[in-house]
Design a protein around this motif. Structure first.
Motif, short mmCIF file in Angstrom:
data_model
loop_
_atom_site.label_atom_id
_atom_site.label_comp_id
_atom_site.label_asym_id
_atom_site.label_seq_id
_atom_site.Cartn_x
_atom_site.Cartn_y
_atom_site.Cartn_z
N ASN A 201 0.82 -1.22 0.00
CA ASN A 201 0.00 0.00 0.00
C ASN A 201 0.85 1.26 0.00
OD1 ASN A 201 -2.26 -1.61 0.05
ND2 ASN A 201 -2.68 -1.33 2.22
N ASP B 164 -6.68 -4.79 0.61
CA ASP B 164 -7.72 -4.35 1.53
C ASP B 164 -8.34 -3.05 1.04
OD1 ASP B 164 -5.75 -2.48 2.03
OD2 ASP B 164 -5.19 -3.30 3.98
N THR B 165 -9.15 -2.44 1.88
CA THR B 165 -9.84 -1.20 1.51
C THR B 165 -8.85 -0.10 1.14
OG1 THR B 165 -11.71 -1.73 2.94
CG2 THR B 165 -11.45 0.57 2.31
N THR C 259 -5.87 -0.48 -0.10
CA THR C 259 -5.26 -0.81 -1.40
C THR C 259 -6.13 -0.31 -2.55
OG1 THR C 259 -4.47 -2.86 -0.35
CG2 THR C 259 -4.19 -2.64 -2.74
N TYR C 260 -7.38 -0.76 -2.53
CA TYR C 260 -8.29 -0.39 -3.62
C TYR C 260 -8.50 1.13 -3.67
CZ TYR C 260 -9.74 -5.17 -4.78
OH TYR C 260 -9.77 -6.47 -5.22
N MET D 62 -14.25 -3.88 -6.27
CA MET D 62 -13.99 -3.90 -4.84
C MET D 62 -15.23 -4.38 -4.08
SD MET D 62 -12.89 -0.52 -2.68
CE MET D 62 -12.54 -0.52 -0.93
N TYR E 127 -15.80 -7.89 -2.00
CA TYR E 127 -16.30 -7.84 -0.62
C TYR E 127 -17.49 -8.78 -0.44
CZ TYR E 127 -19.15 -5.89 3.18
OH TYR E 127 -19.94 -5.74 4.29
N CYS F 223 -12.03 -5.44 2.54
CA CYS F 223 -11.99 -4.56 1.37
C CYS F 223 -13.36 -3.96 1.09
CB CYS F 223 -11.46 -5.30 0.13
SG CYS F 223 -12.60 -6.44 -0.62
N SER G 190 -13.67 5.79 -0.40
CA SER G 190 -13.61 5.20 -1.74
C SER G 190 -14.59 5.89 -2.68
CB SER G 190 -13.95 3.70 -1.67
OG SER G 190 -13.25 3.06 -0.62
#
Length: 471
Positions: free
Chosen positions: A129, A168-169, A171-172, A198, A202, A211, A217
């Motif tokens: 990340n 994970d969240t 990252t996306y 994403m 999930y 994620c 996001s």
């Protein structure tokens, strides 16, 4: 303390302290100088935000690796956090050093290569990340593609059994930010596609995986559509947030309003939609609008081509904003932009509007309040004067030429006194096509420098340019 001092040479000062610590270690082998101490020095360098902090951080890391190999010592073995800290230093400098992202990715590869030799272990998701964030902050070409490539590598490694690199969240969301920072419709479409993937990931993981799309996001994608001037696309993302029980922040609403504002020049319903969203904020109660939100709606009406009474609507929004501020909501304080946008709505109103006198009155009252109110440290600027001059030129009737020239002369003289004469102001004067008025306003044909002393930037022409109409 040194890293937070803001000193331009703080990173080198930290390096000098480490030099003394190493010298003392050579004299006294009992002195503790381990991984934690080195990593703390790297972290301090990274936080110093000096231009060369990432280079110094990498230099300290290489010292650790060299000492670990030379002394066969595990006490100074760099770990994943050590590498991540150096990479974060690269991320902090990626906007000024175009090579910083490449260095960050090279460090990631170096850790992988040293993994077996020094038993460092595999990189984990936070380390990936950090590298992705470095690409996301970069201004180099293909930075978004590079960030997504790392995401794909993480997915591949995770499928091969390395559980610590599961995206994970963060990252996306970081890759989504990279695409939105790139700008443009295609890039934002890619960001939205990643957001959808994403969510599907999930759901496929039984809603147990970390994620899950969050408000950050969605806000990133809304910001991307705002930069493209796509109000309807931004609104769809906002509505989707609410459907997923995610609470939009004030910034999220402001970005969506900005998207509607930017699309108002070609979408005839954009201004109405922005006002509708503003009312939703007011009625909902959880997140109340601030001055940014009101300004976006006023600006949407000013730019709109589908609203005939845009001046009246913009003035009404400003008055609601003023009322909120009077009632104690200090976040709704009107500013120069608020009043300038209202006057701009007057200037952009159609010339055949049924009540030109109302438009003149709104513009003059807005200018008067802007000058006389104690709320503002700064009064009207070049854009404000240009808008008012255009309002006079467009909406004062032709049979009142003397009145038109009188008002224009009055505002132009005040603009000169305030030092805001720029090319936009001059273009407006030229557009009236009155040689007599032009010679009265600028007898010498040249603009004295003090007339433009508060102008930050002219539009490419010299202040003393000849102003005659014979071209």
């Amino acid at each position: 303390l040194i890293s937070r001092s803001g000193h331009e040479n703080s990173a080198n000062m930290i390096l000098q302290i480490l030099d003394r610590m190493e010298e003392r270690k050579r004299q006294d082998n009992n002195m503790k100088l381990d991984t934690v101490a080195y990593t703390m020095c790297i972290d301090a360098v990274a936080k110093s935000r000096n231009r060369d902090s990432h280079l110094i951080a990498e230099q300290i890391l290489e010292r650790m690796i060299e000492r670990c190999k030379r002394d066969n010592s595990t006490s100074v073995k760099p770990n994943s956090f050590t590498f991540s800290t150096v990479i974060n230093a690269c991320a902090n400098n990626s906007s000024i050093d175009c090579a910083a992202p490449e260095k960050a990715e090279r460090l990631l590869i170096r850790m992988i290569e040293l993994g077996e030799e020094l038993q460092l272990g595999k990189p984990d998701a936070p380390l990936f990340n950090s590298v992705i964030n470095c690409w996301a902050k970069s201004r180099v070409d293909h930075s978004a593609e590079k960030a997504e490539a790392l995401l794909l590598r993480m997915q591949h490694w995770h499928k091969s059994g390395i559980t610590d690199v599961r995206p994970d969240t963060v990252t996306y969301t970081t890759v989504i930010n990279a695409w939105c920072n790139k700008g443009g419709v295609e890039a934002t479409e890619r960001a939205q596609k990643l957001l959808e993937l994403m969510y599907l990931q999930y759901k496929a993981d039984g809603e147990k995986h970390s994620c899950r799309p969050d408000s950050i996001s969605f806000t990133a994608v809304i910001d991307g559509w705002a930069r493209c001037g796509k109000g309807r696309e931004a609104q769809l993302m906002l509505d989707r947030m609410v459907t997923l029980s995610l609470e939009p922040s004030r910034t999220t609403y402001a970005l969506c309003l900005n998207a509607w504002s930017r699309s108002s020049a070609y979408d005839p319903d954009a201004a109405h939609q922005s006002e509708k969203l503003l009312r939703q904020m007011q009625v909902g109660g959880k997140v109340q609008p601030d001055s940014r939100c009101y300004n976006m709606v006023i600006h949407a009406y000013a730019n709109s081509r589908g609203v005939s009474m845009k001046a009246k609507k913009a003035w009404e929004i400003l008055n609601k904003m003023k009322q909120q501020y009077t009632n104690g909501d200090l976040d709704c304080k009107p500013d120069v932009f608020s009043y300038t946008s209202v006057i701009n709505a007057c200037a952009r109103s159609p010339p055949n509007v049924s009540d030109p006198e109302m438009i003149i009155n709104i513009a003059e009252q807005a200018m008067r309040e802007l000058r006389e109110s104690s709320l503002f440290a700064q009064g009207p600027n070049s854009i404000t004067y240009t808008a008012l001059l255009k309002t006079y030129a467009k909406h004062l009737p032709f049979d009142s030429l003397l009145l038109k020239e009188k008002n224009i002369r009055k505002e132009f003289e005040q603009c000169c006194i305030d030092g805001y004469v720029n090319d936009y102001v001059l273009d407006t004067i030229r557009a009236i096509k009155s040689d007599v008025l032009l010679k009265q306003l600028i007898p010498s044909g040249n603009i004295p420098s003090h007339w433009s002393r508060n102008v930050k930037e002219l539009r490419g022409r010299h202040k003393s340019e000849d102003l005659s109409f014979s071209r």
